[in-house]
Enzyme design. Structure first.
Site, mmCIF file in Angstrom:
data_model
loop_
_atom_site.group_PDB
_atom_site.id
_atom_site.type_symbol
_atom_site.label_atom_id
_atom_site.label_comp_id
_atom_site.label_asym_id
_atom_site.label_seq_id
_atom_site.Cartn_x
_atom_site.Cartn_y
_atom_site.Cartn_z
ATOM 1 C CB VAL A 181 -5.406 -2.822 0.664
ATOM 2 C CG1 VAL A 181 -6.200 -2.465 0.886
ATOM 3 C CG2 VAL A 181 -3.921 -1.727 0.932
ATOM 4 C CG ASP A 232 1.075 5.083 -7.377
ATOM 5 O OD1 ASP A 232 1.081 4.382 -7.461
ATOM 6 O OD2 ASP A 232 1.095 6.219 -6.514
ATOM 7 C CD GLU A 288 -14.046 6.755 -4.037
ATOM 8 O OE1 GLU A 288 -12.906 7.964 -4.070
ATOM 9 O OE2 GLU A 288 -14.578 7.442 -3.905
ATOM 10 C CB ILE A 347 -8.957 11.054 -0.262
ATOM 11 C CG1 ILE A 347 -7.648 12.217 0.671
ATOM 12 C CG2 ILE A 347 -9.797 12.222 -1.112
ATOM 13 C CD1 ILE A 347 -6.703 12.280 -0.445
ATOM 14 N N GLY A 397 -2.023 3.665 2.915
ATOM 15 C CA GLY A 397 -1.883 2.518 4.009
ATOM 16 C C GLY A 397 -3.160 1.528 4.124
ATOM 17 C CE LYS A 406 -1.787 6.287 -6.404
ATOM 18 N NZ LYS A 406 -1.303 7.173 -5.450
ATOM 19 C CD GLU A 464 6.504 -1.156 -1.468
ATOM 20 O OE1 GLU A 464 7.344 -1.749 -1.155
ATOM 21 O OE2 GLU A 464 5.044 -0.866 -0.898
#
Length: 435
Positions: free
Chosen positions: A13, A198, A126, A133, A306, A202, A187
């Site tokens: 990132v 994960d 964000e 998204i 990604g 979120k 991973e």
């Protein structure tokens, strides 16, 4: 006026963010005013996917935060520490923060929000949910006038890729996971993805924003796909369903009289009818379905991870802050806090009181009357059956799949206990939620 950016992390990132800032042509005009001033990395000798001047790099992330040339701190290093401490350090220095770190925000969001409030700086997140998204700002602003009933989503690309392959090819979980690791979708240690952690991070963030109060991350019931068998994916397909790892946050009441708003927040593999809006989300894509009054259903869909998608969201937050600096600060109208919408208390309800439809696969002896006795166990517990199907029959036994109507979880568990006691039932081989 140039705005200095300090970047904590130059992995997938971070390199994506650096690449965008290095090539402002054709982008929003403010991108040209952003300049990388310092970048923290773990290893100075490691090859980089983006070409940066050596003098920008250092191995001390605190030096990046403290650098007077850095106006905005961007945290994309991941993990809980030192990320949390560095975010708080930047806030204490009066510097706004952009982060993609869902683990930190899910666990320490309230602490960070309180510090940001006290110091009067922005913390924007964000990129923490959904990759490219846009969902955080819509929940905070565009959908702010709605009474949100339910937020549900496919918010982990790794598991969605694995489940898509299992459904399309009939492949076993272990084989597809190995492929995902070779392709870079998973991973080397995939536990956070395949065990549901994960997605739980979120949905904790989304629930807090949707319902106006913090949700205890550690209290979210979480089940991944690591124990899912290919035959359950195949049986679901024959019955008209697809299996997805779903994260759900649902309002179960009003929280009247000052009481905390009751929520059902959970992560688990779920059978979705093929006509459901989320059923057609395949591969590494993510989608989040928001259901509210008066908007109805709104779905946000796109790449969920990604370099490109996540870096896009990070830079969007940077531009938000840069724009505010240009027009004079918080009075410009952007919510300055990642959790400024925390205006009430929320609580997670006891799982036994929630209501769901269920898929159950039983291994049984192949003899007359088994289905009837199973049906009796469900009936005595007050569980209504939508369908009961025998899929295999041989000398070795039979496999029976039951799908229930919506039922209270405590009644469903009572039925399962009675079924386990039947001598004809060898095992409850699988138990999944169904929409």
């Amino acid at each position: 006026m140039t705005i200095g950016i300090g970047l904590l992390g130059l992995g997938t990132v971070g390199a994506g963010v650096a690449a965008i800032l290095a090539q402002p042509e054709g982008r929003h005009p403010l991108v040209a005013d952003l300049a990388l001033r310092r970048v923290a990395v773990r290893d100075l000798s490691r090859p980089r996917p983006v070409d940066l001047a050596p003098e920008l790099l250092c191995t001390d992330p605190q030096a990046v935060v403290d650098d007077p040339a850095v106006d905005i701190v961007v945290e994309v290093m991941g993990g809980l520490e030192p990320a949390r401490s560095l975010i708080l350090r930047a806030i204490a220095a009066g510097k706004p923060v952009v982060t993609a770190n869902k683990a930190v925000i899910a666990r320490y969001g309230q602490e960070i929000a309180a510090a940001a409030t006290a110091r009067g700086v922005y913390v924007l997140i964000e990129a923490a949910v959904g990759g490219g998204i846009p969902i955080i700002e819509p929940l905070k602003q565009s959908l702010g006038g709605n009474r949100i009933q339910r937020v549900s989503g496919i918010i982990n690309g790794t598991t969605n890729y694995i489940l898509s392959r299992m459904a399309d090819e009939g492949a076993a979980y272990e084989a597809v996971l190995a492929d995902a690791q070779r392709l870079g979708y998973a991973e080397a240690d995939p536990a956070a993805d395949v065990q549901g952690g994960d997605a739980a991070d979120k949905i904790a963030i989304l629930a807090g924003l949707a319902y106006g109060g913090p949700v205890a991350r550690e209290a979210i019931p979480t089940e991944g796909i690591d124990r899912l068998q290919a035959r359950d994916v195949a049986y679901a397909n024959q019955l008209g369903y697809v299996v997805k790892l779903l994260a759900v946050a649902e309002r179960l009441g009003e929280g009247a009289g000052g009481e905390a708003l009751p929520l059902d927040v959970r992560v688990h593999p779920t059978l979705l009818p093929r006509q459901h809006p989320l059923a057609g989300v395949h591969g590494v894509n993510n989608a989040i379905l928001v259901e509210g009054d008066p908007v109805g259903q709104v779905m946000f869909y796109g790449p969920g991870a990604g370099a490109g998608p996540t870096a896009s969201a990070v830079v969007a937050d940077i531009l938000n802050i840069a724009g505010i600096r240009r027009v004079g600060g918080p009075e410009a109208g952007l919510d300055p806090l990642l959790a400024a919408s925390s205006w009430r208390q929320c609580r997670l309800v006891d799982g036994a009181s929630t209501r769901h439809r269920n898929y159950v696969r039983l291994r049984t002896c192949d003899e007359a009357g088994v289905i009837g006795r199973i049906g009796t166990c469900f009936g005595q517990a007050g569980v209504s059956i939508q369908s009961i199907v025998q899929f295999e029959s041989s000398e070795a036994g039979a496999e029976i799949v039951v799908i229930t109507h919506e039922v209270r979880e405590s009644a469903f568990q009572e039925a399962l206990e009675a079924i386990r006691a039947l001598h004809e039932v060898e095992a409850i081989a699988a138990c999944l939620r169904t929409l």
